[in-house]
Design a protein around this motif. Structure first.
Motif, mmCIF file in Angstrom:
data_model
loop_
_atom_site.group_PDB
_atom_site.id
_atom_site.type_symbol
_atom_site.label_atom_id
_atom_site.label_comp_id
_atom_site.label_asym_id
_atom_site.label_seq_id
_atom_site.Cartn_x
_atom_site.Cartn_y
_atom_site.Cartn_z
ATOM 1 N N THR A 36 0.597 4.026 -2.983
ATOM 2 C CA THR A 36 0.205 5.393 -2.636
ATOM 3 C C THR A 36 1.266 6.393 -3.082
ATOM 4 O OG1 THR A 36 -1.055 4.573 -0.733
ATOM 5 C CG2 THR A 36 -0.469 6.901 -0.735
ATOM 6 N N TRP A 53 -5.428 1.041 0.154
ATOM 7 C CA TRP A 53 -3.962 1.060 0.086
ATOM 8 C C TRP A 53 -3.414 2.238 0.884
ATOM 9 C CZ3 TRP A 53 -3.481 0.244 -5.944
ATOM 10 C CH2 TRP A 53 -3.862 -1.075 -6.247
ATOM 11 N N SER A 54 -4.105 3.361 0.814
ATOM 12 C CA SER A 54 -3.658 4.542 1.550
ATOM 13 C C SER A 54 -3.800 4.337 3.052
ATOM 14 C CB SER A 54 -4.473 5.761 1.103
ATOM 15 O OG SER A 54 -4.109 6.902 1.831
ATOM 16 N N GLU A 55 -4.862 3.645 3.452
ATOM 17 C CA GLU A 55 -5.120 3.433 4.876
ATOM 18 C C GLU A 55 -4.218 2.361 5.475
ATOM 19 O OE1 GLU A 55 -9.221 2.446 4.774
ATOM 20 O OE2 GLU A 55 -9.880 4.503 4.315
ATOM 21 N N SER A 68 -0.708 0.918 4.801
ATOM 22 C CA SER A 68 0.545 1.024 4.045
ATOM 23 C C SER A 68 1.295 -0.292 3.940
ATOM 24 C CB SER A 68 1.465 2.077 4.692
ATOM 25 O OG SER A 68 1.818 1.678 6.012
ATOM 26 N N GLN A 111 0.867 6.846 -6.788
ATOM 27 C CA GLN A 111 -0.280 7.725 -7.062
ATOM 28 C C GLN A 111 0.116 9.185 -6.892
ATOM 29 O OE1 GLN A 111 -3.648 7.113 -4.453
ATOM 30 N NE2 GLN A 111 -4.558 9.088 -5.021
ATOM 31 N N ALA A 112 0.826 9.487 -5.801
ATOM 32 C CA ALA A 112 1.260 10.865 -5.558
ATOM 33 C C ALA A 112 2.230 11.331 -6.636
ATOM 34 C CB ALA A 112 1.907 10.969 -4.179
ATOM 35 N N ILE A 137 -8.147 1.667 -3.867
ATOM 36 C CA ILE A 137 -7.089 2.679 -3.767
ATOM 37 C C ILE A 137 -7.103 3.290 -2.371
ATOM 38 C CG2 ILE A 137 -6.177 4.817 -4.732
ATOM 39 C CD1 ILE A 137 -6.068 2.453 -6.658
ATOM 40 N N ALA A 138 -8.277 3.550 -1.845
ATOM 41 C CA ALA A 138 -8.388 4.125 -0.503
ATOM 42 C C ALA A 138 -7.827 3.170 0.546
ATOM 43 C CB ALA A 138 -9.850 4.459 -0.200
ATOM 44 N N GLN A 186 -7.730 9.576 -6.484
ATOM 45 C CA GLN A 186 -8.049 8.163 -6.280
ATOM 46 C C GLN A 186 -8.875 7.618 -7.440
ATOM 47 O OE1 GLN A 186 -9.815 7.576 -2.400
ATOM 48 N NE2 GLN A 186 -7.829 7.709 -1.354
ATOM 49 N N GLY A 214 0.813 -1.206 0.000
ATOM 50 C CA GLY A 214 0.000 0.000 0.000
ATOM 51 C C GLY A 214 0.845 1.255 0.000
ATOM 52 N N ARG A 215 1.955 1.219 0.740
ATOM 53 C CA ARG A 215 2.860 2.371 0.791
ATOM 54 C C ARG A 215 3.402 2.711 -0.591
ATOM 55 N NH1 ARG A 215 9.147 1.832 1.965
ATOM 56 N NH2 ARG A 215 9.718 4.015 1.742
#
Length: 225
Positions: free
Chosen positions: A19, A46-48, A50, A22-23, A43-44, A29, A15-16
């Motif tokens: 994310t 993965w952000s939550e 890591s 993505q950045a 996607i959310a 998202q 997830g880290r």
């Protein structure tokens, strides 16, 4: 001509990493979900989380997304991951002394040097290739691996020169005298360094003030002139 971003290889996307990608791509998202072919909630998640390991078919999709990214995005991705690694190392530094492995690589009468991109708080500019030694890692292996990663030079450890608490940076530094094996010198770490080169060993103090060089390193270089 600008230099390409240092190539980042992700053995296992988490997830880290997703994310950070993505950045780096500067996507929302919704846009990232469309790119990878998943729902926005994935996607959310993965952000939550890591540390979550992404399933195999999406590992391949993320590999493709990274490979198709332009060089500025790849550079942003590498910087994001490095910033996170640095923050983790700094947090760990409160409990475990930070250790670096330093490679003094010689090739006949020359020694390998790198020049840092940003002004270092310790005042260090030119230096020998070095890498952070994480708990459980072999410092000699770190020295040769980071030399290759930073400069494209393959080397082998001849002997350990000793260790000290660096008088400027305050980290625990282990020094290794290394012999050149193969490779053409290049600046592979454009995030950290502006240059990498072979310098005449007899002129090393023109790059690094003599009082900052560990005495055993100076003695070893004198023996290789």
């Amino acid at each position: 001509m600008s230099q390409p971003a240092r190539h980042t290889v992700i053995d296992q996307w988490t997830g880290r990493h997703a994310t950070a990608l993505q950045a780096a791509l500067r996507m929302s998202q919704d846009e990232m979900a469309a790119l990878i072919g998943v729902a926005k909630r994935t996607i959310a998640s993965w952000s939550e989380r890591s540390d979550i390991v992404i399933r195999p078919e999406l590992q391949r999709a993320l590999d493709t997304a990274y490979q198709r990214a332009d060089e500025p995005a790849k550079l942003r991705f590498a910087r994001q991951l490095k910033a996170e690694d640095d923050a983790e190392a700094a947090a760990a530094g409160g409990a475990v002394p930070l250790t670096v492995a330093i490679a003094v690589v010689v090739n006949d009468a020359e020694v390998l040097l790198v020049c840092r991109r940003d002004a270092d708080p310790s005042g260090i500019t030119w230096q020998f290739p070095a890498g952070i030694v994480k708990p459980g890692a072999n410092p000699a292996t770190v020295a040769t691996r980071e030399t290759l990663a930073e400069t494209g030079i393959h080397c082998t450890v001849r002997t350990e020169l000793g260790s000290r608490v660096h008088p400027l940076s305050g980290v625990h530094a282990s020094y290794f005298l290394c012999d050149y094996l193969a490779g053409e010198v290049e600046n592979r770490d454009v995030i950290e360094n502006t240059s990498a080169l072979w310098a005449p060993a007899e002129d090393v103090t023109r790059f690094i003030p003599k009082q900052r060089i560990y005495a055993p390193v100076l003695h070893a270089l004198e023996g290789n002139e």
